[in-house]
Design a protein around this motif. Structure first.
Motif, PDB file in Angstrom:
ATOM      1  N   THR A   1      41.608  44.321  34.920  1.00 32.65           N
ATOM      2  CA  THR A   1      40.995  45.041  36.036  1.00 32.65           C
ATOM      3  C   THR A   1      39.609  45.538  35.646  1.00 32.65           C
ATOM      4  OG1 THR A   1      42.029  47.118  35.350  1.00 32.65           O
ATOM      5  CG2 THR A   1      43.210  45.786  36.975  1.00 32.65           C
ATOM      6  N   LYS A   2      38.836  45.787  36.654  1.00 35.26           N
ATOM      7  CA  LYS A   2      37.505  46.352  36.473  1.00 35.26           C
ATOM      8  C   LYS A   2      37.573  47.806  36.919  1.00 35.26           C
ATOM      9  CE  LYS A   2      32.730  45.758  38.068  1.00 35.26           C
ATOM     10  NZ  LYS A   2      31.853  44.977  38.966  1.00 35.26           N
TER      11      LYS A   2
ATOM     12  N   TYR B   1      40.027  44.105  42.632  1.00 37.25           N
ATOM     13  CA  TYR B   1      39.604  44.025  41.228  1.00 37.25           C
ATOM     14  C   TYR B   1      39.920  45.340  40.508  1.00 37.25           C
ATOM     15  CZ  TYR B   1      36.799  41.466  37.737  1.00 37.25           C
ATOM     16  OH  TYR B   1      36.374  40.739  36.654  1.00 37.25           O
TER      17      TYR B   1
ATOM     18  N   GLU C   1      41.865  40.642  38.110  1.00 42.45           N
ATOM     19  CA  GLU C   1      40.743  39.742  38.359  1.00 42.45           C
ATOM     20  C   GLU C   1      41.126  38.521  39.192  1.00 42.45           C
ATOM     21  OE1 GLU C   1      37.525  38.934  35.352  1.00 42.45           O
ATOM     22  OE2 GLU C   1      38.586  36.998  35.264  1.00 42.45           O
TER      23      GLU C   1
ATOM     24  N   ALA D   1      41.821  39.409  42.725  1.00 44.22           N
ATOM     25  CA  ALA D   1      40.547  39.765  43.361  1.00 44.22           C
ATOM     26  C   ALA D   1      39.765  38.509  43.722  1.00 44.22           C
ATOM     27  CB  ALA D   1      39.724  40.653  42.441  1.00 44.22           C
TER      28      ALA D   1
ATOM     29  N   ASP E   1      29.660  40.144  39.193  1.00 44.82           N
ATOM     30  CA  ASP E   1      30.755  40.208  38.228  1.00 44.82           C
ATOM     31  C   ASP E   1      30.842  38.958  37.362  1.00 44.82           C
ATOM     32  OD1 ASP E   1      31.574  42.718  39.052  1.00 44.82           O
ATOM     33  OD2 ASP E   1      32.959  41.940  40.556  1.00 44.82           O
TER      34      ASP E   1
ATOM     35  N   SER F   1      33.345  35.560  33.507  1.00 39.88           N
ATOM     36  CA  SER F   1      33.575  36.931  33.968  1.00 39.88           C
ATOM     37  C   SER F   1      32.934  37.955  33.038  1.00 39.88           C
ATOM     38  CB  SER F   1      35.082  37.187  34.061  1.00 39.88           C
ATOM     39  OG  SER F   1      35.352  38.561  34.177  1.00 39.88           O
TER      40      SER F   1
END
Length: 489
Positions: free
Chosen positions: A6-7, A97, A102, A105, A356, A479
């Protein structure tokens, strides 16, 4: 697993201030509301009212709009919490995200193309049709090879896409001002339909309000609704089943309110303005839809409504063709704003994905003078123009619905996840009765998806498979989040 990395919310917000990819905050709550109304009031109010009344629900089409509006309202509450908490471009992609990971997302971002880019191309073809009608009334006749869905080269559809693309490059504030003028014209026409139409309403046309249910032959193959294939029920038209089947169709009329969330990064006070813009635009449009559907079914017996142009034809049938021309002008204005805002939304989603690293980063550059993501906007505009000009889209239109419903369901799930993973995150707006309302949003979206044809589901799955391939061949390796954590593994 690297595909579920995850971001963080904090990082997402921090990246909005990076030099070269910083968007200008110029939009107010009113701008957002107008954007929402501009994209929602379009094809649905001018076309779907007659189609659903005649084929599914009768005068109870008003209830179909209410049912679809409730499903959208549940999703809108989830969007409002997410957008105000994570005020970053990208809408459902960014939200996913931060919560699910990811790969999900990416799939949502890829899925949003079905709603935004394909939706813009579809509406542009519709715009071309209305423009052709008005030109014919003026004595200007374009050859069939250059206009219409079956044209070899649909010139008007391409021109309107390229025109709004240029407008979007010039700046979001300029776009919002032009949009506000066009939306004002469109709403004036809709109000004219409601007020003028009231003088021709006959109470007899409302009886019965919910026509008696009638069994219809089962559809076969790809045309059959998925719910029929799974549960083997015999479909019916009219009755309460017809009302809810109609809701699955008129849902298309509400598509677009989520585009407001894609402009989060360009909003002056996102924590306050985004919830207002999302919810207010949906409430205004639901009220307009219900009013128009009641008026048009009161003007004409629902069995005799036009499927292609119900509002204009209703006025012709009561002896007022001048009103029909005004309605056509309003429809043309309405579709213009829909094309503009759908391309705006698509460009912001891909802007976030490029920033991203999941798409080429050079696409995320912001114009030094206009403060807009001009590269990705131009690329999307050209692609949408080519699709609108060269591809017949009638068979693909339902993909817009299924892609949007899927995104709505994911956002509703994401709200519940974010409540658990970031309980202390400042929230200026909270979905009431969580997790009950988000769960209801998922159920409502899932039910509407089940009412779509099997062929639509198969196309949706094929599109998702292509999305998986693009992610694993490019996005996963490039990424920024992946590189920060040591790359794919």
């Amino acid at each position: 697993m690297s595909v579920l990395r995850t971001k963080s919310v904090e990082r997402s917000i921090q990246e909005t201030d990076e030099p070269g990819s910083r968007l200008r905050r110029e939009l107010s709550a009113l701008d957002l509301t107008v954007f929402g109304v501009g994209v929602i009031v379009g094809t649905g109010i001018f076309v779907l009212t007659g189609k659903v009344a005649r084929e599914n629900a009768g005068p109870a089409v008003a209830l179909s709009f209410v049912a679809a509006g409730i499903a959208c309202a549940l999703a809108a509450l989830c969007y409002a919490e997410f957008a105000s908490t994570v005020p970053v471009a990208g809408s459902a992609y960014t939200f996913s995200y931060a919560t699910i990971g990811e790969l999900p997302a990416w799939i949502i971002g890829w899925d949003l193309m079905l709603e935004l880019a394909l939706g813009a191309a579809t509406v542009a073809v519709g715009w071309s049709g209305y423009a052709t009608i008005l030109l014919d009334e003026m004595g200007l006749h374009l050859p069939a090879s250059l206009v219409g869905e079956r044209a070899a080269f649909n010139v008007p559809a391409m021109l309107i896409v390229l025109a709004v693309t240029a407008l979007l490059v010039l700046g979001v504030k300029v776009s919002s001002r032009v949009n506000a003028v066009i939306v004002a014209v469109k709403i004036a026409v809709v109000l004219l339909v409601i007020v003028a139409g009231l003088f021709f309403v006959k109470s007899a046309h409302y009886h019965p309000f919910v026509p008696r249910a009638t069994a219809t032959p089962e559809a076969h193959g790809g045309k059959a609704p998925l719910i029929q294939v799974l549960f083997g029920y015999t479909p019916s038209t009219y009755g309460w089943a017809g009302v809810f089947a109609g809701a699955a169709i008129v849902f298309f009329a509400f598509i677009g309110f989520d585009v407001v969330a894609t402009a989060a990064e360009e909003t002056k006070r996102p924590k306050r303005d985004l919830p207002i813009g999302i919810i207010a635009s949906l409430l205004v449009c639901t009220a307009l839809y219900v009013a128009v559907s009641l008026v048009v079914t009161g003007m004409r017996d629902y069995r005799h409504l036009s499927v292609d142009a119900p509002l204009a034809q209703a006025f012709r049938d009561v002896g007022h063709p001048a009103f029909a021309t005004v309605v056509s002008i309003g429809a043309l204005a309405g579709l213009t704003t829909v094309v503009l805002i759908l391309i705006l939304g698509q460009s912001r989603v891909f802007f976030a994905m490029s920033r991203d690293g999941l798409l080429p980063p050079w696409l995320a550059k912001v114009h030094p003078r206009y403060g807009t993501p001009y590269r990705i906007t131009i690329v999307i505009g050209v692609v949408v123009a080519l699709i609108a000009g060269l591809v017949p889209l009638s068979a693909l239109a339902e993909l817009v619905n299924i892609g949007t419903l899927f995104a709505f369901a994911v956002v509703a799930i994401g709200v519940v996840i974010l409540r658990h993973t970031h309980p202390d995150l400042p929230r200026s707006f909270r979905v009431p009765a969580s997790p009950v309302l988000p769960f209801l949003a998922v159920v409502a979206c899932g039910y509407l998806m089940l009412n779509l044809p099997v062929a639509t589901w198969l196309r949706f799955v094929a599109w998702m498979v292509i999305g998986f391939a693009v992610y694993f061949l490019y996005g996963r390796a490039h990424s920024r989040v992946g590189r920060a954590t040591g790359g794919p593994r």
